[in-house]
Each structure stands twice: as structure tokens, then as C-alpha cells.
Design a protein around this motif. Structure first.
Motif: not given
Ligand code: SF4
Length: 481
Positions: A83-89
Motif C-alpha cells: 500500500i503506497n500511502t498518502c499522509g499529508f492531511i
């Protein structure tokens, strides 16, 4: 679909197929796999987040495939799920956490064997992510991206190591993105030109996740673009946190213009699209270069974030209302057929009804062709999260609705005015029955509206002339001529 247990017949499974040796490979096809391949470990991949994350996903997919793993379309039953995640918000963090929980649920049921989490959330949380989800098999931080195949081999062999941190010098170097397995399409792709950001917008966590700004060297950028073009890509979307800063750390005086000039020399490339152009970095020379270019599409993605000068100040954005207004007028004068996209944030701490109405009036007056609008989120670790006078969620949502409603009105009026116009469309998908879908220069892939093109049988990746006959919501209805 055949039963997996019958040894006699070959198996049938959706997956990516690598057709030739290294380089840009693209194929998503239902394909029969051999008995031997069935025994190979299959890896499912989930790509979340922004176009920059998608480039990382494509790079990791190629590394995984080259290591001999089968790329499996079905992330519900693959041996390993990455799982390539996003985490900026926070909303993106919630989505990543849900996706991880879901995969771990499948692991608990024995549907999948291993779960590997990569991307921005891994970088942002590190050990904390393993404390939160102890059953994750490996957490891969941004700077350890290119280790992904070894990580999978390690977790399959039961190695104890679970946290793959970014190397100490991660913030001073940039990972190259050549040899990707493209998941965008066979005819358009992203080209990342830098990493990180030095702009300290008070609401943004990206500098704390991606690190300080660093340009990708020119020769690496152009080599990647040539490799893309050689593999059939005709449209490139140039991306970064802020494309206007490229070259500043390389003493490249011309900056982004230099990249544009070099990309134009690549014969097979037809459309060059410049994304993420912060207003404070858009120079007269860049506007002129876009206006004069034969390949740079007259499309400018320029996030202004707000228009009230006091709000811009607490956002730590070096813009003012006067500067942004003058810049937009300059762009429209130099490039009369320019299509302008922007992004704004509403509900910033302390935003008064009057300041919001100033933004609303500005959006109505400037009539952008496309706009994204986000409710402010007090992100942990940002300066803006410490600010007094937070705005209630209810008021934030009301302001987003008001702004999007005004923008919708503008887009419908503009679409109406486009009726009868002849445009050139890049075909993205051809339907067995019904209109093809594609885009004209004013529509960026994945974020903007589409063109539906009747009487079009040309293959995806080709350009056709079409007449606009109407519109449906944000999309344009056209007929090939
Ligand atoms: S320019 Fe501002 S909003 Fe964009 S990545 Fe940099 S700090 Fe964040």
C-alpha cells in the motif's frame, strides 16, 4: 475464471504483463498465467495520494516485477499487498488507515500473506505506524522506496526487520524515476522534476515529510522524458511540489524554462503540461515561454490558496491580492486561450465572513476554468494548527459549497460558450459502443473534466479534431470531424 485447484487447465488471472526487457513497460491485460507463474509469489499494489506518489508506485511496481514477482490486479487475494500511502492531511491519513485495516483483515482471514506499507504515511509515522498496526509486515519510508523488492523478499523469508527508514542523507539527494511500470496510461505520463519543498506555507506538512527542496538534474529529467516518449507517451505532465523552483539549487538560471526548451526537442512528445505553478514563481519569461511554445499546452495550474492579503500573510504565502490579480491579467494577455486552474483553502483560522466573501467575489470576477477547493485542516505539526480562532466544520463546509457552486455556474457558462468550437482531442479510451473519451489541451488527466467524442474509432493515444456540440455537467460533448 477457472478454479485455482484444478491442476489440468492453465489459470486465468488479471495482472500486469511485462512484454520486453527493461525500460517503460505498460500493459494491463487479462492473461492466462502458466502453472509456473502461478507458483510465483503475487504482489498486489494499492496506490493512494497525489501524482508524485503515483510516480513512486510506478517505480516500485517495476522493481517488484523485475525481481520476478507477479503483479496481481486483485489486491484481495495476492500473496503480498503493498500500500503506497498518502499522509499529508488527516482525510488522506484516514483513507490510508482504512486501507491498511482492510488489508490486515484479509491477512487475518488468510486471504493474503503479507502487508507492506510505503509512502508518505510511513515516512511521517515510522515506528508509530507499527505501534498502531503491529501486524504490518514492513513499513517502507520514502527514501527506502527502491528497496521494495528486497523488503518483500525479506518479509516472505520471515526476516525480523520491519521498519525500513529513509537513509540519513535522504533530504539531500533525489531518487530517479526511470524504468517505471506506468499505471497512468500508455500515452500520457507524469514527469517529476524535483522533490521536497522549501516554501513553509503554514498549513502544509509536506516539507516535514518530503524534506527540503532538491531539483532532479536536467540530464536525468530529459533522459526520463525521452524514455517515456520512446515507449509511446505523447503527453507529459510535469510535476513537483512547486515546479517553478526547479533549478534554483543547480544554478540553472532559466529554471523551468530550461526544462521546457529541452522537452520541446523530444520529437515524439506532442503535449507538455506544466502543473503546480505557484504564483510567486511564475515569471514574465515563463509566461512568454509558454506563449511561444509549440508543445507546452496553454493550461496553467496555479494554486493561489486564498486572495485576502492578510490571510495569505498568515498562510506564509508571499503573494498579495494585487500581485495575483496582475499576474492573472498578464497571463491572459500573453496567452489569450489559456485555461486556468487553481486551488483554494477556505475556513483558515480567523477567516472572517468578509474575507471569505472577498475570495468568493474574486472567484466570480476572475472566472477560473477549473478550481479545487479544500476546507482548512489543522494538521498536527503545522504552524497554522496553533493559530487561534478556528472556524467550525459546519461553516467551513458551507463556504466550500458556496465557492464550488459559484465555480460550477462559471464552468457551465464557459462550456455553453464553447459550443460549435473545433478542438483537438487526445483520445484516452475507446468504447466498444458509445463515444470515446479524451481531453482537449484545457483538461489535465485525472483531475479535470473530459470530452466525450462521438463517431471516433481512433485508438487511444491518437489526436483527432472534434466539434463541441454541447456539454453534460462539467464534461464536453463533441463529435469527431
Ligand atoms: S508550496 Fe506550500 S503548499 Fe506547496 S508543498 Fe510547498 S509548503 Fe506545501
Amino acid at each position: 475464471m477457472s478454479n485455482l485447484n484444478s491442476k489440468k487447465k492453465p489459470f486465468y488471472k488479471k495482472r500486469f504483463v511485462l512484454y520486453s526487457e527493461r525500460g517503460f513497460l505498460y500493459s494491463i491485460e487479462m492473461n492466462q498465467i502458466t502453472e509456473k507463474e502461478h507458483k510465483q509469489t503475487s504482489v498486489g499494489f494499492i496506490s493512494l495520494g497525489c501524482p508524485k506518489n503515483m510516480v513512486d508506485s510506478e517505480k516500485m511496481l517495476a522493481l517488484i516485477a523485475e525481481a520476478g514477482f507477479i503483479i496481481d490486479y486483485d489486491t484481495e487475494s495476492a500473496d503480498v499487498v503493498v500500500i503506497n500511502t498518502c499522509g499529508f492531511i488527516q482525510p488522506a491519513v484516514d483513507e490510508a488507515m482504512e486501507t491498511i485495516s482492510h488489508a490486515l483483515g484479509k491477512k487475518k482471514k488468510g486471504k493474503i500473506k503479507k502487508v507492506v506499507v510505503a509512502g508518505c504515511l510511513s515516512e511521517r509515522m515510522r515506528e508509530k505506524l507499527l505501534e498502531r498496526f503491529p501486524h504490518i509486515d514492513a513499513v517502507v519510508c520514502l527514501g527506502a522506496r527502491d528497496e521494495i523488492a528486497n523488503v518483500i523478499t525479506n518479509v516472505l523469508s520471515g526476516k525480523a526487520e520491519k521498519l525500513y527508514k529513509s537513509p540519513a542523507d535522504w533530504e539531500s539527494r533525489i531518487q530517479l524515476d526511470s524504468d517505471r511500470l506506468l499505471i497512468t496510461s500508455a500515452h500520457w505520463a507524469y514527469l517529476r522534476i524535483s522533490e521536497g519543498c522549501d516554501r513553509n506555507c503554514s498549513f502544509c506538512t509536506i516539507p516535514s515529510i518530503k524534506g527540503k527542496f532538491r531539483s532532479k538534474p536536467l540530464d536525468a529529467v530529459i533522459a526520463e522524458a525521452k524514455q517515456l516518449a520512446d515507449s509511446g507517451i505523447v503527453e507529459i505532465s510535469v510535476i513537483a511540489q512547486d515546479c517553478t523552483t526547479w533549478g534554483r539549487d543547480l544554478d540553472e538560471k532559466e529554471g523551468l524554462i530550461k526544462i521546457v526548451k529541452e522537452l520541446e526537442k523530444i520529437e515524439k512528445l506532442k503535449w507538455i503540461r506544466l502543473m503546480y505553478l505557484n504564483p510567486f514563481g511564475v515569471s514574465e519569461q515563463l509566461i512568454e515561454a509558454i506563449a511561444q511554445s509549440k508543445k507546452v499546452v496553454h493550461y496553467i495550474d496555479m494554486p493561489i490558496q486564498h486572495i485576502n492579503t492578510d490571510i495569505l500573510k498568515v498562510m506564509h504565502r508571499p503573494d498579495t491580492k494585487e500581485k495575483i490579480t496582475a499576474l492573472i491579467e498578464k497571463i491572459r494577455k500573453a496567452i489569450p486561450d489559456v485555461v486556468l486552474r487553481t486551488t483554494v483553502i477556505v475556513g483558515f483560522p480567523g477567516e472572517t465572513e468578509q474575507q471569505f466573501n472577498e475570495l468568493l467575489d474574486f472567484i466570480k470576477q476572475m472566472r477560473f476554468d477549473a478550481m479545487g477547493c479544500f476546507a482548512f485542516w489543522p494538521e498536527e505539526g503545522t504552524k497554522a494548527a496553533q493559530l487561534p480562532s478556528p472556524i467550525s466544520q459546519k461553516i467551513k463546509e458551507q463556504r466550500v459549497d458556496k465557492l464550488m457552486l459559484a465555480q460550477q455556474q462559471i464552468v457551465f457558462e464557459k462550456n455553453k460558450a464553447l459550443k460549435g468550437r473545433i478542438i483537438e482531442c487526445l483520445i484516452d479510451e475507446v468504447a466498444a459502443d458509445g463515444p470515446a473519451t479524451g481531453r482537449y489541451y484545457g483538461q489535465a488527466p485525472h483531475i479535470d473534466s473530459l470530452c466525450f467524442i462521438k463517431k471516433c474509432t481512433e485508438p487511444a493515444g491518437s489526436f483527432v479534431k472534434a466539434k463541441i456540440t454541447g456539454f453534460k455537467d462539467y464534461d464536453l460533448l463533441t463529435e469527431k470531424i
